[in-house]
Design a protein around this motif. Sequence first.
Motif, PDB file in Angstrom:
ATOM      1  N   VAL A   1       5.392  -2.480  -4.356  1.00 38.90           N
ATOM      2  CA  VAL A   1       4.350  -1.982  -3.451  1.00 38.90           C
ATOM      3  C   VAL A   1       3.069  -1.726  -4.238  1.00 38.90           C
ATOM      4  CG1 VAL A   1       3.691  -0.182  -1.815  1.00 38.90           C
ATOM      5  CG2 VAL A   1       6.070  -0.957  -1.922  1.00 38.90           C
ATOM      6  N   LEU A   2       2.021  -2.453  -3.885  1.00 36.17           N
ATOM      7  CA  LEU A   2       0.726  -2.296  -4.531  1.00 36.17           C
ATOM      8  C   LEU A   2       0.022  -1.050  -3.982  1.00 36.17           C
ATOM      9  CD1 LEU A   2      -0.445  -6.032  -4.281  1.00 36.17           C
ATOM     10  CD2 LEU A   2       0.463  -4.874  -6.306  1.00 36.17           C
ATOM     11  N   PRO A   3      -1.028  -0.574  -4.670  1.00 36.30           N
ATOM     12  CA  PRO A   3      -1.804   0.560  -4.136  1.00 36.30           C
ATOM     13  C   PRO A   3      -2.323   0.263  -2.734  1.00 36.30           C
ATOM     14  CG  PRO A   3      -2.394   0.121  -6.420  1.00 36.30           C
ATOM     15  CD  PRO A   3      -1.500  -1.005  -5.997  1.00 36.30           C
ATOM     16  N   GLU A   4      -2.571   1.300  -1.970  1.00 39.05           N
ATOM     17  CA  GLU A   4      -2.955   1.153  -0.558  1.00 39.05           C
ATOM     18  C   GLU A   4      -4.145   0.205  -0.359  1.00 39.05           C
ATOM     19  OE1 GLU A   4      -5.228   1.862   3.017  1.00 39.05           O
ATOM     20  OE2 GLU A   4      -5.849   2.572   1.030  1.00 39.05           O
ATOM     21  N   GLN A   5      -5.078   0.217  -1.315  1.00 44.70           N
ATOM     22  CA  GLN A   5      -6.264  -0.649  -1.198  1.00 44.70           C
ATOM     23  C   GLN A   5      -5.889  -2.130  -1.194  1.00 44.70           C
ATOM     24  OE1 GLN A   5      -5.772   1.910  -3.294  1.00 44.70           O
ATOM     25  NE2 GLN A   5      -7.693   2.767  -4.050  1.00 44.70           N
ATOM     26  N   LEU A   6      -4.715  -2.448  -1.731  1.00 43.07           N
ATOM     27  CA  LEU A   6      -4.281  -3.845  -1.845  1.00 43.07           C
ATOM     28  C   LEU A   6      -3.082  -4.160  -0.949  1.00 43.07           C
ATOM     29  CD1 LEU A   6      -4.574  -4.251  -5.737  1.00 43.07           C
ATOM     30  CD2 LEU A   6      -6.202  -5.004  -3.997  1.00 43.07           C
ATOM     31  N   HIS A   7      -2.846  -3.335   0.050  1.00 44.72           N
ATOM     32  CA  HIS A   7      -1.713  -3.573   0.954  1.00 44.72           C
ATOM     33  C   HIS A   7      -1.834  -4.892   1.710  1.00 44.72           C
ATOM     34  CE1 HIS A   7       0.245   0.685   1.371  1.00 44.72           C
ATOM     35  NE2 HIS A   7       0.377   0.151   0.174  1.00 44.72           N
ATOM     36  N   GLY A   8      -3.048  -5.418   1.804  1.00 44.53           N
ATOM     37  CA  GLY A   8      -3.242  -6.707   2.463  1.00 44.53           C
ATOM     38  C   GLY A   8      -2.706  -7.872   1.647  1.00 44.53           C
ATOM     39  N   MET A   9      -2.212  -7.586   0.447  1.00 49.32           N
ATOM     40  CA  MET A   9      -1.614  -8.605  -0.415  1.00 49.32           C
ATOM     41  C   MET A   9      -0.123  -8.343  -0.593  1.00 49.32           C
ATOM     42  SD  MET A   9      -4.693  -8.911  -3.238  1.00 49.32           S
ATOM     43  CE  MET A   9      -6.399  -8.934  -2.664  1.00 49.32           C
ATOM     44  N   SER A  10       0.484  -7.750   0.417  1.00 45.86           N
ATOM     45  CA  SER A  10       1.909  -7.395   0.375  1.00 45.86           C
ATOM     46  C   SER A  10       2.765  -8.478   1.020  1.00 45.86           C
ATOM     47  CB  SER A  10       2.154  -6.071   1.099  1.00 45.86           C
ATOM     48  OG  SER A  10       1.392  -5.032   0.535  1.00 45.86           O
ATOM     49  N   CYS A  11       3.821  -8.871   0.330  1.00 48.86           N
ATOM     50  CA  CYS A  11       4.769  -9.820   0.912  1.00 48.86           C
ATOM     51  C   CYS A  11       5.751  -9.097   1.831  1.00 48.86           C
ATOM     52  CB  CYS A  11       5.532 -10.549  -0.200  1.00 48.86           C
ATOM     53  SG  CYS A  11       4.483 -11.609  -1.199  1.00 48.86           S
ATOM     54  N   TYR A  12       6.016  -7.832   1.500  1.00 47.58           N
ATOM     55  CA  TYR A  12       6.940  -7.045   2.327  1.00 47.58           C
ATOM     56  C   TYR A  12       6.600  -5.565   2.191  1.00 47.58           C
ATOM     57  CZ  TYR A  12      11.187  -4.833   4.073  1.00 47.58           C
ATOM     58  OH  TYR A  12      12.064  -4.061   4.779  1.00 47.58           O
ATOM     59  N   LEU A  13       6.541  -4.873   3.310  1.00 49.31           N
ATOM     60  CA  LEU A  13       6.375  -3.427   3.315  1.00 49.31           C
ATOM     61  C   LEU A  13       7.367  -2.811   4.288  1.00 49.31           C
ATOM     62  CD1 LEU A  13       2.504  -2.764   3.308  1.00 49.31           C
ATOM     63  CD2 LEU A  13       4.107  -2.366   1.439  1.00 49.31           C
ATOM     64  N   ASP A  14       8.027  -1.774   3.824  1.00 53.47           N
ATOM     65  CA  ASP A  14       8.917  -1.010   4.691  1.00 53.47           C
ATOM     66  C   ASP A  14       8.056  -0.176   5.645  1.00 53.47           C
ATOM     67  OD1 ASP A  14      11.864   0.047   4.966  1.00 53.47           O
ATOM     68  OD2 ASP A  14      10.582   1.839   4.956  1.00 53.47           O
TER      69      ASP A  14
END
Length: 214
Positions: A171-184
């Motif tokens: 999980v990347l920092p919140e600012q980079l959540h748009g680059m997440s392959c998967y988030l719970d």
Amino acid sequence: METTKITAKVDEKLLIEFNNKLESCFIKRDAFLNHVINIEIDCLEKEMKGLKQTSAARQYISGKLKKRRTKTINIVMNKKTVEKLNLIIKKSNMVRDAFINRIILFLSASDDVLKFLDLPQRLNEVPNNFAFDMDINTSILSGFKSMMDDPFLYLRHSIKLQFDIEIYRHVLPEQLHGMSCYLDNSCIPHTREYKEKVKEKSNFIASLSDEFEK
């Protein structure tokens, strides 16, 4: 090799830095991205196996990426790799552009970005460094080819050791959540899981405060 063309929206600042670094190394962008994604697709498939993020998570990730200033690019890729990627996306409900941005982020991250991600900036900073155990040719082109056989070797190793998770699940920092392959869902604001996590954290902090006041 049969090829096809895909379209992706990439963070503009990230893309500029990526293009500049590729030009300084005399590397063609499409050929390079195709090569890296072709290598990484098996790792992505393994990490996403059995996972399917919720529609709320997918919408959140897509929305976070849209809020960033992006530029649309075309990438010529191996058709079989694209078909495999599309299958992974369908099974895991992943945002394809998030995966493309994540690949570019890790390929071109500056020292400041690596520091922000709490990742090593130099090979001698990699935990349990095994760089000199690798069988890499001292010839520059042969050595470069060896590195390209596993371009995320050191980042993957570092993320696993520091966070005990794989590179595409980290999980990347919140600012980079748009680059997440998967988030719970516990990472997605306004969801029940997120509210429960916040409540649990608040209760924990309150209990610590009570202990100190005794």
